[in-house]
Design a protein around this motif. Sequence first.
Motif, PDB file in Angstrom:
ATOM      1  N   GLY A  68      17.723 100.803  30.694  1.00  4.98           N
ATOM      2  CA  GLY A  68      16.758 102.104  29.885  1.00  4.98           C
ATOM      3  C   GLY A  68      16.524 101.411  28.224  1.00  4.98           C
ATOM      4  N   ASP A  69      17.207 100.912  28.351  1.00  2.00           N
ATOM      5  CA  ASP A  69      17.122 100.232  26.873  1.00  2.00           C
ATOM      6  C   ASP A  69      16.184  98.677  26.685  1.00  2.00           C
ATOM      7  OD1 ASP A  69      17.706 102.370  25.918  1.00  2.00           O
ATOM      8  OD2 ASP A  69      19.751 101.605  25.134  1.00  2.00           O
ATOM      9  N   ASN A  70      15.968  98.276  28.382  1.00  2.00           N
ATOM     10  CA  ASN A  70      15.331  97.522  28.553  1.00  2.00           C
ATOM     11  C   ASN A  70      15.839  95.732  28.146  1.00  2.00           C
ATOM     12  OD1 ASN A  70      12.909  95.751  29.816  1.00  2.00           O
ATOM     13  ND2 ASN A  70      11.988  95.571  28.129  1.00  2.00           N
ATOM     14  N   GLU A  71      17.128  96.283  28.104  1.00  2.00           N
ATOM     15  CA  GLU A  71      18.505  95.156  27.805  1.00  2.00           C
ATOM     16  C   GLU A  71      19.302  94.409  29.518  1.00  2.00           C
ATOM     17  OE1 GLU A  71      20.422  94.906  24.089  1.00  2.00           O
ATOM     18  OE2 GLU A  71      19.687  96.187  23.581  1.00  2.00           O
ATOM     19  N   PHE A  72      18.819  94.814  30.414  1.00  2.00           N
ATOM     20  CA  PHE A  72      19.573  93.850  31.990  1.00  2.00           C
ATOM     21  C   PHE A  72      19.416  92.828  32.002  1.00  2.00           C
ATOM     22  CE2 PHE A  72      15.070  95.798  32.563  1.00  2.00           C
ATOM     23  CZ  PHE A  72      14.664  94.421  32.856  1.00  2.00           C
ATOM     24  N   ASP A  73      18.941  92.066  31.213  1.00  2.00           N
ATOM     25  CA  ASP A  73      18.895  90.706  31.286  1.00  2.00           C
ATOM     26  C   ASP A  73      19.813  89.564  30.312  1.00  2.00           C
ATOM     27  OD1 ASP A  73      17.483  90.810  28.804  1.00  2.00           O
ATOM     28  OD2 ASP A  73      16.265  89.208  29.127  1.00  2.00           O
ATOM     29  N   SER A  74      20.545  91.186  29.542  1.00  2.00           N
ATOM     30  CA  SER A  74      21.988  90.484  28.020  1.00  2.00           C
ATOM     31  C   SER A  74      22.473  91.283  27.976  1.00  2.00           C
ATOM     32  CB  SER A  74      20.858  90.433  26.640  1.00  2.00           C
ATOM     33  OG  SER A  74      21.680  89.938  26.311  1.00  2.00           O
ATOM     34  N   LEU A  75      23.705  91.230  29.402  1.00  2.00           N
ATOM     35  CA  LEU A  75      25.072  92.473  29.063  1.00  2.00           C
ATOM     36  C   LEU A  75      26.325  91.303  29.618  1.00  2.00           C
ATOM     37  CD1 LEU A  75      23.652  94.856  30.586  1.00  2.00           C
ATOM     38  CD2 LEU A  75      23.800  95.380  29.408  1.00  2.00           C
ATOM     39  N   ASN A  76      27.452  92.104  29.455  1.00  2.00           N
ATOM     40  CA  ASN A  76      28.780  90.910  29.098  1.00  2.00           C
ATOM     41  C   ASN A  76      30.018  92.578  29.121  1.00  2.00           C
ATOM     42  OD1 ASN A  76      31.231  89.358  29.217  1.00  2.00           O
ATOM     43  ND2 ASN A  76      31.091  88.405  27.859  1.00  2.00           N
ATOM     44  N   LEU A  77      30.100  92.696  30.323  1.00  2.00           N
ATOM     45  CA  LEU A  77      31.084  93.627  30.580  1.00  2.00           C
ATOM     46  C   LEU A  77      32.158  93.917  31.073  1.00  2.00           C
ATOM     47  CD1 LEU A  77      28.123  96.382  31.575  1.00  2.00           C
ATOM     48  CD2 LEU A  77      28.842  96.036  29.373  1.00  2.00           C
ATOM     49  N   HIS A  78      33.399  94.031  31.439  1.00  2.00           N
ATOM     50  CA  HIS A  78      34.529  94.112  32.030  1.00  2.00           C
ATOM     51  C   HIS A  78      34.718  95.861  31.978  1.00  2.00           C
ATOM     52  CE1 HIS A  78      33.925  90.782  30.212  1.00  2.00           C
ATOM     53  NE2 HIS A  78      34.285  90.563  28.491  1.00  2.00           N
ATOM     54  N   VAL A  79      35.422  95.829  33.092  1.00  4.43           N
ATOM     55  CA  VAL A  79      36.088  97.429  33.782  1.00  4.43           C
ATOM     56  C   VAL A  79      37.447  96.853  33.837  1.00  4.43           C
ATOM     57  CG1 VAL A  79      34.533  97.309  35.794  1.00  4.43           C
ATOM     58  CG2 VAL A  79      35.702  99.453  34.781  1.00  4.43           C
ATOM     59  N   LYS A  80      38.356  98.028  33.608  1.00  5.11           N
ATOM     60  CA  LYS A  80      39.738  97.741  34.931  1.00  5.11           C
ATOM     61  C   LYS A  80      39.950  98.442  35.137  1.00  5.11           C
ATOM     62  CE  LYS A  80      44.234  96.700  34.787  1.00  5.11           C
ATOM     63  NZ  LYS A  80      45.569  95.709  33.511  1.00  5.11           N
TER      64      LYS A  80
END
Length: 189
Positions: A51-63
């Motif tokens: 929504g903030d127009n930052e879908f092309d720069s993400l580095n996420l981790h989930v456990k």
Amino acid sequence: MGKRNQHMEEEIYAEPVHFEHLDAPPRARTAKEMTFDSLGEFQKYIKDESGDNEFDSLNLHVKYMPPFIANQIHGNDEKIKPQMNSLNKKFRRHLHHHVKRHLLPEISRMSGIDYDFKKVNEGFSHNLYGTTSEYKWQFMDDSNHGFDENEYSKRNHWKVEVEVESDSNGPYVNVDFKATSLNNQPEEE
């Protein structure tokens, strides 16, 4: 009545937006590397950053514990059986089904982008001492994500990599989601 209006606003806000066209990237980036303990928080962050127009720069981790295991143990960790891990073929089959039918489509839905994830790699890897093994799936989408090539005059191409990993120590799943721009500067005409 005030609670009802607030609840309705939350429901309206909770629905992710699907992007039909690309906008120019934001001038100031606020997305950063994040780690989550629940799948819901992970998906909500993807939705918020898209929504903030930052879908092309993400580095996420989930456990997280996959839903098919959570349903079996009914919230009681003592009901986790020793065979609920990556060494069990049935566990891997259910996890693969969860990833292909639920996790990857939900990432696409929350981001608002039509990702077409392709499996790049799959298999076991062992640690240095041979005490644990991990089963990994790697998915990638480096296509145009459902946009025409002329849309990329406003924004750089980007690729998305998803790595799903489960080890022999228990039923928990580690997911690494990385969206990175393929170029440093936007194209100029």
